[in-house]
Design an enzyme around this catalytic site. Structure first.
Site, PDB file in Angstrom:
ATOM      1  N   ILE A  75       5.257  -3.307  -7.760  1.00  0.00           N
ATOM      2  CA  ILE A  75       4.457  -2.102  -7.989  1.00  0.00           C
ATOM      3  C   ILE A  75       5.055  -0.959  -7.171  1.00  0.00           C
ATOM      4  CG2 ILE A  75       2.164  -1.053  -7.832  1.00  0.00           C
ATOM      5  CD1 ILE A  75       0.968  -3.860  -7.989  1.00  0.00           C
ATOM      6  N   ARG A  76       5.708  -0.016  -7.858  1.00  0.00           N
ATOM      7  CA  ARG A  76       6.423   1.070  -7.165  1.00  0.00           C
ATOM      8  C   ARG A  76       7.215   0.484  -5.996  1.00  0.00           C
ATOM      9  NH1 ARG A  76       2.016   5.026  -5.307  1.00  0.00           N
ATOM     10  NH2 ARG A  76       3.797   5.964  -4.250  1.00  0.00           N
ATOM     11  N   GLU A  86       0.501 -11.793  -3.072  1.00  0.00           N
ATOM     12  CA  GLU A  86      -0.952 -11.858  -2.918  1.00  0.00           C
ATOM     13  C   GLU A  86      -1.697 -11.505  -4.204  1.00  0.00           C
ATOM     14  OE1 GLU A  86      -0.076  -7.533  -2.143  1.00  0.00           O
ATOM     15  OE2 GLU A  86       0.938  -9.461  -1.881  1.00  0.00           O
ATOM     16  N   ARG A 145      13.071   3.127  -0.604  1.00  0.00           N
ATOM     17  CA  ARG A 145      11.680   3.358  -1.003  1.00  0.00           C
ATOM     18  C   ARG A 145      11.596   3.568  -2.513  1.00  0.00           C
ATOM     19  NH1 ARG A 145       7.777   5.644   2.410  1.00  0.00           N
ATOM     20  NH2 ARG A 145       7.158   6.880   0.604  1.00  0.00           N
ATOM     21  N   CYS A 185       5.994  -5.453   0.240  1.00  0.00           N
ATOM     22  CA  CYS A 185       6.146  -4.128  -0.365  1.00  0.00           C
ATOM     23  C   CYS A 185       6.193  -3.042   0.721  1.00  0.00           C
ATOM     24  CB  CYS A 185       5.041  -3.866  -1.385  1.00  0.00           C
ATOM     25  SG  CYS A 185       5.405  -2.490  -2.497  1.00  0.00           S
ATOM     26  N   HIS A 192       4.692  -8.563  -4.525  1.00  0.00           N
ATOM     27  CA  HIS A 192       3.314  -8.830  -4.088  1.00  0.00           C
ATOM     28  C   HIS A 192       2.873 -10.257  -4.408  1.00  0.00           C
ATOM     29  CE1 HIS A 192       2.015  -4.648  -3.140  1.00  0.00           C
ATOM     30  NE2 HIS A 192       2.938  -4.317  -4.028  1.00  0.00           N
ATOM     31  N   GLY A 222       0.855  -1.178   0.000  1.00  0.00           N
ATOM     32  CA  GLY A 222       0.000   0.000   0.000  1.00  0.00           C
ATOM     33  C   GLY A 222       0.887   1.223   0.000  1.00  0.00           C
ATOM     34  N   GLU A 223       0.569   2.186   0.825  1.00  0.00           N
ATOM     35  CA  GLU A 223       1.390   3.391   0.963  1.00  0.00           C
ATOM     36  C   GLU A 223       1.855   3.456   2.412  1.00  0.00           C
ATOM     37  OE1 GLU A 223       2.192   6.611   1.943  1.00  0.00           O
ATOM     38  OE2 GLU A 223       3.630   6.433   0.296  1.00  0.00           O
ATOM     39  N   SER A 224       3.142   3.240   2.641  1.00  0.00           N
ATOM     40  CA  SER A 224       3.654   3.087   4.002  1.00  0.00           C
ATOM     41  C   SER A 224       3.425   4.328   4.852  1.00  0.00           C
ATOM     42  CB  SER A 224       5.143   2.729   3.971  1.00  0.00           C
ATOM     43  OG  SER A 224       5.894   3.703   3.277  1.00  0.00           O
TER      44      SER A 224
END
Length: 248
Positions: free
Chosen positions: A174-175, A223, A136, A106, A221, A70-72
């Site tokens: 993903i990023r 998942e 990051r 991630c 990822h 997600g976005e940490s």
């Protein structure tokens, strides 16, 4: 049919603050059962639930926890403003110290790292515990996201030949961050690597997954694939740890 007693359940919590927690829940559900590795094998059912607060975690009392991608920074902000009066990250630090297993994917791997390269100004709240240097967004922006096949050497115990080689595992970046260095080379085990070809044509080997005692981190990822083998690995680690605690 006789109802399963507590000892025959393995409970996994998935932190559901933000990011791909539902995909992790579904992947764990796809495993259904795991087995002890002792001479007389015991069958364990797997219970998986989303957890959003410290009270959720205490109620479930999970044997292992997954931190999704997600976005940490967003997850850190949500954790610090948790409405039941306890910061989830602070609670998880103690959860790890007690020897419970935790796996970050991630953004989750960033939150578990002690050292973050490229951290935003003012820093962000981290759980820590993983003695590595992580970068990051190493792989760039959303448009630079990609899929590839990697090999993983999944370790079950330190200084032990008991491991599983996963070949051609589909890894989705993903990023994604990348682990640049292992600080504690004695205790951090590398279980995945990838050769990156940079824009100037040079190549660099980066670490994609590690295990340090009861902490697992992967920068990709699992998942988001149809392959639940990495989740099986984590659940088996959690079960093995549980059996050591109850001495079966």
């Amino acid at each position: 049919m006789e109802e399963l007693i507590e000892e025959n359940n393995i409970k996994i919590g998935v932190l559901a603050l933000q990011g791909g927690f539902k995909e992790h829940v579904e992947m764990v559900k796809s495993i259904k059962h795991c087995f002890s590795e002792c001479e007389n094998k015991y069958k364990y059912s797997i219970i998986v639930q989303e957890v959003k607060s410290v009270s959720d975690i205490k109620k479930l009392n999970p044997h292992g926890i997954i931190l999704p991608g997600g976005e940490s920074t967003s997850m850190a902000i949500i954790a610090s403003s948790n409405n039941d009066g306890e910061n989830i990250f602070t609670f998880l630090k103690e959860y790890i110290k007690q020897g419970n297993f935790i796996w970050g994917t991630c953004a989750g791997s960033i939150m578990l790292s002690n050292n973050v390269d490229g951290q935003k100004v003012g820093g962000q709240s981290l759980i820590g515990g993983l003695d590595v240097l992580i970068s990051r967004n190493y792989f760039g922006r959303q448009i630079d996201s990609f899929e590839t096949k990697i090999n993983l050497n999944l370790k079950f115990s330190k200084n032990n030949n008991n491991s599983i080689l996963l070949e051609n595992f589909e890894a989705i970046f993903i990023r994604a961050p990348a682990i640049l260095d292992v600080i504690d080379k004695e205790n951090v085990e590398i279980i995945g690597e990838y050769i990156v070809t940079k824009k100037d044509g040079t190549k660099e080997k980066v670490i994609t997954a590690v295990k340090q005692n009861n902490i697992i981190a992967s920068v990709f990822h699992p998942e988001l694939t149809n392959d639940n083998r990495f989740h099986q690995y984590f659940v088996q680690l959690v079960l093995n740890n549980h059996l050591i605690k109850i001495k079966i």
